[in-house]
Design a protein around this motif. Structure first.
Motif, short mmCIF file in Angstrom:
data_model
loop_
_atom_site.label_atom_id
_atom_site.label_comp_id
_atom_site.label_asym_id
_atom_site.label_seq_id
_atom_site.Cartn_x
_atom_site.Cartn_y
_atom_site.Cartn_z
N ARG A 1 54.00 4.99 19.80
CA ARG A 1 53.19 5.47 18.66
C ARG A 1 51.90 6.09 19.17
O ARG A 1 51.48 7.15 18.69
CB ARG A 1 52.85 4.30 17.74
CG ARG A 1 54.05 3.89 16.92
CD ARG A 1 53.65 3.00 15.75
NE ARG A 1 54.86 2.50 15.13
CZ ARG A 1 55.15 1.21 14.95
NH1 ARG A 1 54.27 0.29 15.30
NH2 ARG A 1 56.27 0.85 14.42
N ILE A 2 51.27 5.43 20.14
CA ILE A 2 50.02 5.97 20.68
C ILE A 2 50.27 7.34 21.30
O ILE A 2 49.46 8.24 21.18
CB ILE A 2 49.43 5.00 21.72
CG1 ILE A 2 48.94 3.76 21.02
CG2 ILE A 2 48.30 5.66 22.50
CD1 ILE A 2 48.31 2.74 21.91
N ARG A 3 51.44 7.49 21.93
CA ARG A 3 51.76 8.78 22.55
C ARG A 3 52.17 9.82 21.52
O ARG A 3 52.47 10.96 21.88
CB ARG A 3 52.85 8.59 23.58
CG ARG A 3 52.30 8.04 24.85
CD ARG A 3 53.34 7.69 25.87
NE ARG A 3 52.68 7.29 27.09
CZ ARG A 3 52.04 6.15 27.25
NH1 ARG A 3 51.98 5.28 26.27
NH2 ARG A 3 51.43 5.86 28.38
N TYR B 1 54.69 0.23 20.22
CA TYR B 1 53.25 0.51 20.23
C TYR B 1 52.86 1.67 21.16
O TYR B 1 52.17 2.60 20.74
CB TYR B 1 52.48 -0.76 20.60
CG TYR B 1 50.99 -0.63 20.49
CD1 TYR B 1 50.39 -0.34 19.28
CD2 TYR B 1 50.18 -0.76 21.62
CE1 TYR B 1 49.02 -0.21 19.18
CE2 TYR B 1 48.80 -0.64 21.52
CZ TYR B 1 48.22 -0.35 20.31
OH TYR B 1 46.88 -0.21 20.21
N GLY B 2 53.34 1.59 22.39
CA GLY B 2 52.99 2.63 23.36
C GLY B 2 53.51 4.00 22.93
O GLY B 2 52.87 5.01 23.18
N ARG C 1 59.55 3.36 27.18
CA ARG C 1 58.63 4.41 27.64
C ARG C 1 59.36 5.47 28.45
O ARG C 1 58.85 6.56 28.65
CB ARG C 1 57.53 3.78 28.49
CG ARG C 1 56.57 2.89 27.73
CD ARG C 1 55.30 3.62 27.43
NE ARG C 1 54.79 4.22 28.65
CZ ARG C 1 54.00 3.59 29.49
NH1 ARG C 1 53.60 2.39 29.25
NH2 ARG C 1 53.58 4.20 30.59
#
Lengths: 276, 356
Positions: free
Chosen positions: B101-103, B98-99, B150
């Protein structure tokens, strides 16, 4: 001991079910009878299966003074859908604001929403009518739905759901880089899907059953909802064709039942899968 | 790989001062464990570094860049939460991705990183599952995976093991340590569990009431606690802390009961009669005939060792750890060896070292 308890429970349940089904069955049977027979009070619990045509008749052609039932179904469906969706959208956004943001007069805003619980449409019908008049929305489709959309109940429900979401989940999303709208879309709405489905069902049925406001705001037959239609068919001066009234009533039951049954699967699954 | 520098960091919640003037420096790849009782401000310190709270004063510098005014998402920090904080509606894969994809990372890159983390953590067979279908330990692994993918400059751990049962906690503890060493990511780890703190940290920061009391390696904290609080907090069973006074010349302590304990390592500064606290770890107390009489109230067998809880003649509580089972009766005699004594100032609780 256990067996007897089970039997007792089942007996009570079956009796209860019969009690609720009986009037509907009666309406169904009455729809197949002669109008004259009903006027004489000769109600039968056995339908005349050869006379199911009355259902088709009202569906396609309507009754005295009302448009075809299918048209009224469309209006009712549109109105109920607009009310349910509108209420959910507005109350998700307002609950989102109240729970997750710190802004001036946050409490005041919440209480203002809360107070509207005490002012249902019936109480504020004259001012609401006046406002709709100023907005030129009398006798229009938006006029049917918009005043019924503002909803404190749904906002309160969502507020509770959102408040129960653990802070750490919100923080994890923040660290993952999700902005407020993204958080709403990706996390908040999926996590509260169960409540959303349940609320949708309740609000749809609420919208479907509206009577007073549509009666006041809409006068043209093209905006007649099914509930209004049933009442219009019961003539005061002329003789009433009861079989058509009953047929319409039975048809009017079907869409909300379909919505409840089809959504039930969703919200039951949502509730059992839901994990906090 | 990055260094973390914290300068004069303070945090007030309204009129309440939660943290005061924290100064801290982490070397690249170091694991620093912040330990303290609940309410000592350790979680607040972590949340300040994460950016979830705003400091009242002070600066946080990560890898040479001042991140104090930055939003948590752009600080390049990943955090593992106490109750995992997994997204319940997403699969294990999506939780980790998720993190990324947002980035806006490319799909193959996301796939590669998640796959790598999953292999590292043994999560490969579980990638399609939802969090609720996982055990506590597996959820904790996913939470770590989410931090690992991350590839951040800094890991923050907020009591990540406290929701696990005791046995799992021990194995996860070792796993976290191995992982952190292998990845070489600078880490801050908050816990209230002193065993976790001792075993995990390159260095410990012991906090008490919003103030750092000691910053040192685990063994140094254990061997030379900076004050009576640290002495009582680190080590199980806790160190015995006995009220005493200094004798003339500062050569010995006189216990409240009258017994004299000479200092083996030199004289302590201060005039005669000065209030001091002497500390002795339960495992250093010797059972020896001819010593001080001890009435035993409670015997706690731990298997390979036994803890005796007793009272000295003047009702001062004292615990003793002995090897094996306890076969002695309800009374015994003990000796406090002077070589194992810790001496603290009575008023401030600070460690009192021999005068030079």
């Amino acid at each position: 001991m256990r067996r007897t308890g089970n039997w007792l429970a089942h007996t009570v349940l079956i009796l209860g079910a019969l009690l609720f089904v009986l009037p509907i069955w009666l309406a169904f049977c009455a729809a197949t009878l002669d109008p004259a027979a009903i006027d004489r009070g000769e109600l039968s619990l056995i339908p005349r299966l050869g006379h199911l045509g009355s259902f088709w008749g009202v569906l396609a052609h309507g009754g005295p003074g009302v448009p075809p039932v299918w048209r009224m179904l469309v209006v009712s469906f549109g109105m109920a859908l607009a009310i349910a969706v509108g209420k959910i959208v507005i109350s998700i956004l307002s609950a989102f604001a109240v729970v997750f943001f710190r802004f001036p007069l946050r409490r005041a805003a919440f209480w203002a929403i809360f107070v509207t619980l005490m002012l249902p449409v019936e109480v504020r019908i004259i001012p609401t009518y006046a406002v709709m008049g100023d907005l030129h929305m009398i006798d229009t489709f938006p006029g049917l739905a918009v005043p019924l959309i503002a909803s404190a109940t749904a906002t309160l429900l969502f507020r509770q759901t959102f408040a129960a979401i653990p802070d750490e989940l919100v923080e994890a999303a923040r660290m993952d880089g999700a902005g407020p709208l993204r958080f709403l879309k990706d996390i908040l709405i999926p996590v509260s899907a169960a409540n959303l489905a349940a609320l949708f069902v309740i609000l749809f049925v609420y919208g479907w059953n509206q009577y007073l406001w549509p009666l006041v705001v809409a006068t043209s037959p093209s905006l007649d909802t099914i509930v209004i239609g049933i009442v219009k068919m019961i003539g005061i001066d002329t003789s009433t064709e009861w079989n058509k009234v009953m047929a319409t009533a039975v048809i009017a039951l079907i869409p909300p039942v379909v919505v409840v049954v089809s959504m039930q699967r969703w919200f039951v699954r949502g509730l059992t899968e839901g994990e906090k | 790989m990055a260094t973390l520098v914290i300068e004069k960091l303070s945090k007030n919640f309204g009129p309440i001062e939660v943290l005061r003037d924290i100064d801290l420096e982490l070397a690249s790849g170091e694991m620093l464990v912040i330990v303290g009782a609940s309410g000592c401000g350790k979680s607040t310190l972590l949340r300040l570094v994460a950016g979830l709270e705003e400091p009242t004063r002070g600066r946080i510098i990560l890898d040479g860049r001042d991140v104090t005014p930055l939003d948590p998402s752009v600080r390049d920090i990943a955090m593992v939460f106490q109750n995992y904080a997994l997204y319940p509606h997403m699969s294990v894969f999506d939780n980790m991705a998720y993190g990324l994809r947002i980035r806006g990372l490319a799909k193959p890159e996301i796939q590669r990183r998640v796959q790598e983390a999953a292999t590292l953590l043994g999560l490969e067979p579980l990638l399609a599952r939802k969090p609720r279908q996982l055990s506590g330990g597996q959820r904790q692994r996913v939470a770590m995976g989410r931090a690992i993918v991350r590839e951040p400059k800094l890991f923050l751990f907020d009591e990540p093991l406290s929701n696990l049962d005791a046995k799992l906690r021990v194995s996860m503890r070792a796993e976290i340590r191995r992982l952190q060493r292998r990845l070489g990511v600078t880490s801050l780890y908050v816990t209230h569990d002193q065993v976790e703190a001792m075993t995990l940290g390159d260095r410990l920061l012991v906090m008490h009431r919003g103030v750092p009391v000691q910053l040192a390696t685990p063994m140094e904290v254990f061997d030379r606690p900076a004050d009576a609080y640290v002495a009582g907090f680190i080590g199980t069973p806790a160190m015995n802390l006995l009220d005493a006074t200094l004798t003339a010349g500062g050569t010995a302590a006189r216990l409240a009961g009258g017994a004299l304990l000479p200092f083996a390592d030199g004289r302590r500064p201060g005039e005669e009669g000065k209030n001091i606290i002497v500390g002795i770890r339960p495992e250093h107390v010797r059972i020896e005939a001819g010593g001080m009489p001890l009435a035993i109230d409670l015997v706690e067998p731990l298997g390979s060792e036994t803890v005796l809880l007793g009272r000295l003649a003047d009702e001062t509580m004292l615990s003793v750890k002995v090897h094996g089972a306890w076969a002695g009766g309800e009374r015994t005699e003990i000796v406090i060896p002077s070589a194992s004594l810790h001496v603290f100032e009575g008023k401030s609780g600070l460690r009192l070292d021999p005068a030079r």
